[in-house]
Design an enzyme around this catalytic site. Structure first.
Site, PDB file in Angstrom:
ATOM      1  CG  HIS A   1      -1.659  -1.179   1.555  1.00 48.93           C
ATOM      2  ND1 HIS A   1      -2.898  -1.430   1.013  1.00 48.93           N
ATOM      3  CD2 HIS A   1      -1.394  -2.241   2.374  1.00 48.93           C
ATOM      4  CE1 HIS A   1      -3.370  -2.576   1.487  1.00 48.93           C
ATOM      5  NE2 HIS A   1      -2.476  -3.090   2.303  1.00 48.93           N
TER       6      HIS A   1
HETATM    7  C1  BDR Z   1      -2.514   0.174   5.778  1.00 48.11           C
HETATM    8  O1  BDR Z   1      -2.531  -0.434   7.064  1.00 48.11           O
HETATM    9  C2  BDR Z   1      -1.261  -0.936   7.392  1.00 48.11           C
HETATM   10  O2  BDR Z   1      -1.358  -2.274   7.762  1.00 48.11           O
HETATM   11  C3  BDR Z   1      -0.366  -0.726   6.200  1.00 48.11           C
HETATM   12  O3  BDR Z   1       0.918  -0.311   6.608  1.00 48.11           O
HETATM   13  C4  BDR Z   1      -1.056   0.342   5.396  1.00 48.11           C
HETATM   14  O4  BDR Z   1      -0.616   1.632   5.744  1.00 48.11           O
HETATM   15  C5  BDR Z   1      -3.323  -0.671   4.803  1.00 48.11           C
HETATM   16  O5  BDR Z   1      -4.638  -0.804   5.243  1.00 48.11           O
END
Ligand code: BDR
Ligand code: CA
Length: 323
Positions: free
Chosen positions: A250
């Site tokens: 992400h």
């Molecule tokens: C987001 O939540 C975290 O687990 C990841 O780092 C990312 O920023 C994705 O939902």
């Protein structure tokens, strides 16, 4: 661009280098975001927040990453809990340390400070035109905007990872927004430029075995450790999802939205944060209506990424720091 139209940005890559503060909760994908930011931005500072793991661990992980990259970017720790919501973490995705899956070294230094909000405010007051790039819960950013009303006119904008038209922590809510919905509401309402890399685009960007193999093929300890981290991250994702070929990477997309805009399609939308719903608290409600009574857009929503090319940016950034 007219509201409702989508566009692929055609500006040349790296036409100008953005200055950014990366606000993060490392986190496997946060760690990759640090690598991309270190190569492709003027990385003015890294601030940390509680999120994927408690603050002590996210700060430690950020420091480890700066060590591995050989950079002396200041690291300031920030909020150790959300504004209103109870502190809740994501060990089920990232492990209890926030960065499980690799034999990481101890950090060689401590944080430069423990007041990330003050660091953000003072840095943005000193230097105009910095992008804030939050890739964790939005607590630090909301506190900075609330404390310093002049901040919104000093920064270039905010490019965040969060939200989407579907959830991951709940049916409606993505983790970063779910973790601190009151902070997210303040950020989405702040009134300046806002870019959103939500799940719609980040789930297009998966660390498939072929892509991880490109990292493994690089020489050096950094690449080896990052490949180990990606293997762990992908294993948790593939175990927990019906339909994924690897972890959704992400957070680097919020950085690349600034550094490589040509890789993305965007849609201008009005987005609000649901803070009250019994089933929808933490939802980003994206107004997709074709009705003229819709509210004017407040957000560039990333809708598509050229995933192979974007992953090549990551591989090249790791190679840049590998030895
Ligand atoms: C987001 O939540 C975290 O687990 C990841 O780092 C990312 O920023 C994705 O939902
Ligand atoms: Ca994160």
């Amino acid at each position: 661009m007219l509201y409702g139209m989508s566009s692929t940005n055609t500006s040349p890559p790296n036409a100008s280098t953005p200055s950014i503060i990366l606000d993060c909760d490392p986190g496997h994908d946060d760690a990759i975001a640090i690598v991309v930011a270190a190569q492709h931005t003027n990385l003015v500072g890294i601030t940390t927040v509680a999120g994927n793991a408690p603050l002590t661990m996210t700060t430690r992980n950020a420091l480890i990453m700066t060590d591995l990259l050989g950079i002396d970017t200041p690291v300031h720790s920030g909020a150790d809990r959300p504004l209103v919501a109870p502190p809740r973490h994501a060990g089920y995705v990232h492990g209890e340390s926030g960065l499980d899956g690799a034999d990481l070294p101890e950090p060689t230094r401590g944080a430069n400070g423990d007041n990330a909000v003050e660091f953000i405010i003072e840095t943005c007051r000193t230097t105009e035109g910095i992008w804030l790039v939050p890739v964790g819960p939005l607590t630090n950013i909301a506190l900075a905007l609330r404390t310093a009303s002049d901040l919104k006119d000093r920064i270039a904008g905010i490019s965040l990872m969060g939200g989407g038209s579907f959830g991951n922590r709940s049916a409606a809510a993505e983790f970063n927004i779910w973790a601190d919905p009151e902070a997210a509401a303040m950020v989405y309402e702040y009134g300046g430029p806002l870019k959103m890399a939500g799940l719609d685009v980040t789930h297009q960007f998966q660390a498939t075995p072929d892509r991880i193999a490109k990292v493994s093929a690089l020489p050096g300890r950094l690449a080896e450790l990052l490949a180990d981290l990606l293997h762990f991250f992908s294993a948790t994702y593939m175990t927990r999802h019906d339909d994924m070929g690897g972890a959704a990477v992400h957070d680097p997309l919020a950085v690349m939205a600034l550094t490589h805009p040509e890789l993305f399609t965007i849609a201008q939308r009005h987005v609000v944060i649901e803070t009250a719903g019994e089933h929808t608290r933490g939802m980003t409600l994206i107004d997709e209506r074709a009705l003229i009574e819709r509210r004017p857009p407040n957000c560039d929503v990333l809708t598509h990424v050229e995933a192979d090319a974007a992953f090549d940016v990551i591989v090249a950034a790791i190679a840049h720091f590998s030895n």
